[in-house]
Each structure stands twice: as structure tokens, then as C-alpha cells.
Design an enzyme around this catalytic site. Structure first.
Site, PDB file in Angstrom:
ATOM      1  N   ILE A  69      -4.257  14.779   2.375  1.00 13.71           N
ATOM      2  CA  ILE A  69      -3.410  15.891   2.828  1.00 13.71           C
ATOM      3  C   ILE A  69      -2.989  16.741   1.609  1.00 13.71           C
ATOM      4  O   ILE A  69      -2.960  17.960   1.687  1.00 13.71           O
ATOM      5  CB  ILE A  69      -2.145  15.354   3.561  1.00 13.71           C
ATOM      6  CG1 ILE A  69      -2.529  14.381   4.683  1.00 13.71           C
ATOM      7  CG2 ILE A  69      -1.279  16.504   4.075  1.00 13.71           C
ATOM      8  CD1 ILE A  69      -3.225  14.956   5.865  1.00 13.71           C
ATOM      9  N   CYS A 136       1.108   9.879  -5.441  1.00 18.45           N
ATOM     10  CA  CYS A 136       0.170  10.507  -4.499  1.00 18.45           C
ATOM     11  C   CYS A 136      -1.203  10.659  -5.161  1.00 18.45           C
ATOM     12  O   CYS A 136      -1.331  11.362  -6.158  1.00 18.45           O
ATOM     13  CB  CYS A 136       0.669  11.874  -4.044  1.00 18.45           C
ATOM     14  SG  CYS A 136      -0.516  12.621  -2.904  1.00 18.45           S
ATOM     15  N   ASN A 197       1.429   2.825  -2.277  1.00 21.45           N
ATOM     16  CA  ASN A 197       0.820   4.047  -1.764  1.00 21.45           C
ATOM     17  C   ASN A 197      -0.670   3.743  -1.486  1.00 21.45           C
ATOM     18  O   ASN A 197      -1.097   2.597  -1.618  1.00 21.45           O
ATOM     19  CB  ASN A 197       0.994   5.193  -2.771  1.00 21.45           C
ATOM     20  CG  ASN A 197       1.088   6.545  -2.056  1.00 21.45           C
ATOM     21  OD1 ASN A 197       0.315   6.822  -1.136  1.00 21.45           O
ATOM     22  ND2 ASN A 197       2.020   7.379  -2.464  1.00 21.45           N
ATOM     23  N   THR A 198      -1.436   4.729  -1.146  1.00 20.80           N
ATOM     24  CA  THR A 198      -2.825   4.488  -0.719  1.00 20.80           C
ATOM     25  C   THR A 198      -3.768   4.184  -1.892  1.00 20.80           C
ATOM     26  O   THR A 198      -3.486   4.523  -3.040  1.00 20.80           O
ATOM     27  CB  THR A 198      -3.351   5.724   0.032  1.00 20.80           C
ATOM     28  OG1 THR A 198      -3.137   6.870  -0.788  1.00 20.80           O
ATOM     29  CG2 THR A 198      -2.640   5.909   1.356  1.00 20.80           C
ATOM     30  N   GLY A 249       1.743  -0.913   3.726  1.00 21.02           N
ATOM     31  CA  GLY A 249       0.285  -1.037   3.593  1.00 21.02           C
ATOM     32  C   GLY A 249      -0.259  -1.905   4.703  1.00 21.02           C
ATOM     33  O   GLY A 249      -0.237  -3.136   4.610  1.00 21.02           O
TER      34      GLY A 249
HETATM   35  C1  LIG Z   1      -1.805  10.943   6.621  1.00 21.46           C
HETATM   36  C2  LIG Z   1      -0.980  10.286   5.558  1.00 21.46           C
HETATM   37  C3  LIG Z   1      -0.063  11.055   4.837  1.00 21.46           C
HETATM   38  C4  LIG Z   1       0.721  10.448   3.833  1.00 21.46           C
HETATM   39  N1  LIG Z   1       1.623  11.210   3.160  1.00 21.46           N
HETATM   40  C5  LIG Z   1       2.434  10.636   2.254  1.00 21.46           C
HETATM   41  C6  LIG Z   1       3.446  11.392   1.607  1.00 21.46           C
HETATM   42  O1  LIG Z   1       3.653  12.581   1.866  1.00 21.46           O
HETATM   43  N2  LIG Z   1       4.222  10.750   0.678  1.00 21.46           N
HETATM   44  C7  LIG Z   1       4.070   9.416   0.374  1.00 21.46           C
HETATM   45  O2  LIG Z   1       4.811   8.892  -0.461  1.00 21.46           O
HETATM   46  N3  LIG Z   1       3.128   8.672   0.997  1.00 21.46           N
HETATM   47  C8  LIG Z   1       2.313   9.248   1.921  1.00 21.46           C
HETATM   48  N4  LIG Z   1       1.378   8.491   2.577  1.00 21.46           N
HETATM   49  C9  LIG Z   1       1.231   7.049   2.247  1.00 21.46           C
HETATM   50  C10 LIG Z   1       1.995   6.160   3.235  1.00 21.46           C
HETATM   51  O3  LIG Z   1       3.385   6.408   3.211  1.00 21.46           O
HETATM   52  C11 LIG Z   1       1.743   4.661   2.939  1.00 21.46           C
HETATM   53  O4  LIG Z   1       2.168   4.366   1.631  1.00 21.46           O
HETATM   54  C12 LIG Z   1       0.275   4.288   3.075  1.00 21.46           C
HETATM   55  O5  LIG Z   1      -0.329   4.986   4.133  1.00 21.46           O
HETATM   56  C13 LIG Z   1       0.072   2.784   3.285  1.00 21.46           C
HETATM   57  O6  LIG Z   1       0.716   2.336   4.453  1.00 21.46           O
HETATM   58  P1  LIG Z   1      -0.033   2.184   5.901  1.00 21.46           P
HETATM   59  O7  LIG Z   1      -1.283   1.398   5.635  1.00 21.46           O
HETATM   60  O8  LIG Z   1       0.943   1.497   6.767  1.00 21.46           O
HETATM   61  O9  LIG Z   1      -0.345   3.581   6.361  1.00 21.46           O
HETATM   62  C14 LIG Z   1       0.570   9.072   3.558  1.00 21.46           C
HETATM   63  C15 LIG Z   1      -0.347   8.307   4.306  1.00 21.46           C
HETATM   64  C16 LIG Z   1      -1.115   8.896   5.294  1.00 21.46           C
HETATM   65  C17 LIG Z   1      -2.075   8.045   6.079  1.00 21.46           C
END
Ligand SMILES: Cc1cc2nc3c(=O)[nH]c(=O)nc-3n(C[C@H](O)[C@H](O)[C@H](O)COP(=O)(O)O)c2cc1C
Length: 332
Positions: A69, A136, A197-198, A249
Site C-alpha cells: 500500500i 513499513c 510488521n510484514t 502476525g
Molecule cells: C493491507 C495491509 C496494510 C497494512 N498497513 C499498515 C500500516 O499502515 N501500518 C503498520 O504499522 N502496519 C501495517 N500493516 C501491517 C499489519 O499491521 C501487521 O503488522 C501485519 O499484517 C501482520 O499481521 P497479520 O498477519 O495479522 O496481518 C498492514 C498490513 C496489511 C495486510
């Protein structure tokens, strides 16, 4: 039984939304009662509006998704005007039957100067905590300040110098050893760390001979990354037992919450799973109550349960060794 805390911030329960996956919570409110969850975490807010990355920005993968994004958001002024009042409204809807309601946690991004400015502004707006996005992977230099311990400490201490609410540092898993970074966040004064984070990933469309995402790479999230998040939570809890952890995560059930809590987390965020089931968090809160009641335990008791094991094993081993010595001596 469900109560937990992140440093001084008390939560009704450990279930939080994950930044960027649930807007400000308002859209999800039509599907279920969000007044019952522990906290709402906003998408990353920056000082100025950001257009984000070129499309496509999302791609589904086995047990997860890639996103790039690029921190698209309307900027601080628009957020304060449109989104924050709605978060406060949702929080107020949960303040009943002796509960505090969902805590309002705003996630901030930008340079150190911008983060300081944002922190000053948001602390005047009645938020309960700030989560600083140091991680990020989809913007230029987005992970720089959580891959260098000195920078992590500098950014967090600059924010802490002006913050009047607890500050959480959100860290990247895209590093060999996260412990020195978490320790630097703690030295900088972070009240908790959000892990993780990812993970940087990529998808290719061989027919077009091109990467699928407009940004070429993206962040992998969803159930596929849960074991990585679990390992990181466990490692940080083992090395830094006094630093509260928010796990994120791949969580997708009440059992996931209890597993993360056992590994050392005090709260757990739900992200990618909310795209396929926006009603999940409220159900998880119910399920958690049932699980804990039937097991006769609580979130606080379970937290770090696994970290007690090595010490017990060592103690047990000592007792057995002493018993063997006694047995041997008495048999002489
Ligand atoms: C579409 C999308 C947008 C995200 N945007 C942000 C963001 O703006 N800020 C942030 O700190 N993490 C962002 N993340 C990361 C998530 O907050 C989280 O750390 C990550 O997706 C892992 O958790 P999950 O597996 O439960 O999704 C985003 C993740 C996704 C999938």
C-alpha cells in the site's frame, strides 16, 4: 480473567486490531460489536497526505497476502477531523458494565521530526497510546530505523520526550536478530514493542514477465507468517522479560491469542484475517473467555508460561541429581 496491560495501559482483554487492516474501526462496526475488544489501532497516520504506491497493491498468496500500500493516508489534519472522533465514539460504546471499552491507539509514521510533531498533536486529543511504525517495508527507507539499534533508540527517545501517553515501537522482522533492536527501543523508553510488521516478499506473473505488484516487492502477512511472529515474540520475551510485547502476525483464533500469550505477549493484534472475516475479533473475545474459564487460568497467569519451563526443568534436574547422589551414597 481476560484483563491485561501494556505498561500503564490497562486493557479489558488482549484483542486489538492491527494497523492498516481495519481502517479506524468504523467500517467494521457494522459487522459486529467492536465495543467488546481490547483496543483499536489506526492505520499509519503521517503529517502530510500520502498517495501510496502504484497498483496493483494487494495479491493473495497461500495462507496470506502480499501488500504494498505504501502508507497511503489523508494526513494528520484529515485524520483528526474525520477518523479520530469515530474511534473515540467506538471506545465510548464499549464503556459499560465496568469495562474501559476499546483503547484508542494511533499508529504514526514519518521522519523523527514529523513523529515528534505528530506525537505532540495526538497527545492533546485524548488517545490512549501511540504505536510508532518504524517498520513499513513498502516505502523508501521505511525499515531503516528498526534495523539500526542507534536509530531505533534515537527515534523512540525523541518521541518519548514529548509523549504523555504510552508509546509502542512497531518493529520489522526483516533482520537477522531482532533482540538488539527491541533492546534499543526499550533503552529509548518504549513502553512496549509490537512484533511484527510484514516480511518482504514478491510475486511474479510469468505470462506478463513482470512482478505482480506495482511496487515489485510487498509485505507478506496472514497465517503463513504466524510461526515467524511466534518465534520472534518468544525470543524477545526470553531476552527482555520486562518489556511488554504486542504480538501481530497471522493470528486467526482465540487459540492463536493464547499461544502468543504463552510465548510472552501481553496483547495480540488481528490483521489480514479481518479481510475475510470482519466479525472475528468480537467472537475471539467470547471464545477466549470460554477457553480460560474451562482451563481455570487467566491471561496474566498464562503470559510467559513457557518461559518458566527451562527454570523448572533445571530445578527438577537438580532435585533428581541430588536424589541420585543420596541413593548412591546410601547403597554403599
Ligand atoms: C493491507 C495491509 C496494510 C497494512 N498497513 C499498515 C500500516 O499502515 N501500518 C503498520 O504499522 N502496519 C501495517 N500493516 C501491517 C499489519 O499491521 C501487521 O503488522 C501485519 O499484517 C501482520 O499481521 P497479520 O498477519 O495479522 O496481518 C498492514 C498490513 C496489511 C495486510
Amino acid at each position: 480473567m481476560l484483563e491485561t496491560n501494556l505498561a500503564s495501559l490497562e486493557l479489558d482483554n488482549p484483542v486489538l486490531s492491527a494497523s492498516g487492516t481495519f481502517g479506524s474501526g468504523w467500517e467494521g462496526h457494522q459487522f459486529s460489536d467492536l465495543g467488546t475488544i481490547g483496543g483499536l489501532v489506526s492505520k499509519t497516520v503521517t503529517l502530510k497526505p500520502r498517495p501510496g504506491n502504484p497498483p496493483p497493491r494487494i495479491f493473495e498468496t497461500p495462507s496470506g497476502m502480499l501488500n504494498a500500500i505504501g502508507l497511503e493516508n489523508k494526513g494528520c489534519d484529515a485524520f483528526l477531523r474525520d477518523a479520530l472522533p469515530r474511534m473515540h465514539e467506538l471506545a465510548a460504546s464499549g464503556r459499560r458494565d465496568g469495562r474501559s471499552g476499546p483503547r484508542v491507539i494511533v499508529n504514526l509514521g514519518g521522519s523523527t521530526d514529523e513523529l515528534v510533531e505528530l506525537t505532540r498533536r495526538f497527545c492533546k486529543e485524548g488517545v490512549d497510546a501511540l504505536e510508532i511504525n518504524l517498520s513499513c517495508p513498502n516505502v523508501a527507507h521505511g525499515t531503516r530505523s528498526s534495523t539500526d539499534p542507534e536509530l531505533t533508540e534515537q527515534v523512540i527517545s525523541a518521541v518519548k520526550a514529548v509523549a504523555t501517553v504510552p508509546v509502542f515501537a512497531k518493529l520489522t522482522p526483516n533482520i537477522t536478530d531482532i533482540v538488539p533492536i527491541a533492546a534499543a527501543a526499550q533503552r529509548g523508553g518504549a513502553d512496549a514493542v509490537t512484533l511484527i510488521n510484514t516480511l518482504v516478499g514478491m510475486a511474479v506473473d510469468w505470462r506478463r514477465r513482470k512482478p505482480v505488484l506495482g511496487n515489485t516487492t510487498g509485505g507478506l502477512s496472514g497465517p503463513a507468517i504466524k510461526p515467524v511472529a511466534m518465534r520472534i515474540v518468544y525470543q524477545v520475551r526470553a531476552a527482555l522479560p520486562d518489556l511488554p510485547i504486542i504480538a501481530v502476525g497471522g493470528a486467526h483464533s482465540a487459540d492463536c491469542v493464547l499461544e502468543f500469550v504463552c510465548a510472552g505477549a501481553s496483547a495480540v493484534q488481528f490483521g489480514t484475517v479481518m479481510f475475510s472475516d470482519p466479525t472475528l475479533m468480537a467472537r475471539v473475545v467470547n471464545d477466549l473467555g470460554e477457553r480460560l474459564r474451562s482451563a481455570g487460568t487467566s491471561i496474566r497467569e498464562l503470559r510467559s508460561a513457557m518461559h518458566a519451563v527451562p527454570a523448572l526443568v533445571a530445578e527438577d534436574a537438580l532435585v533428581v541429581a541430588k536424589a541420585l547422589v543420596v541413593a548412591k551414597e546410601s547403597s554403599r
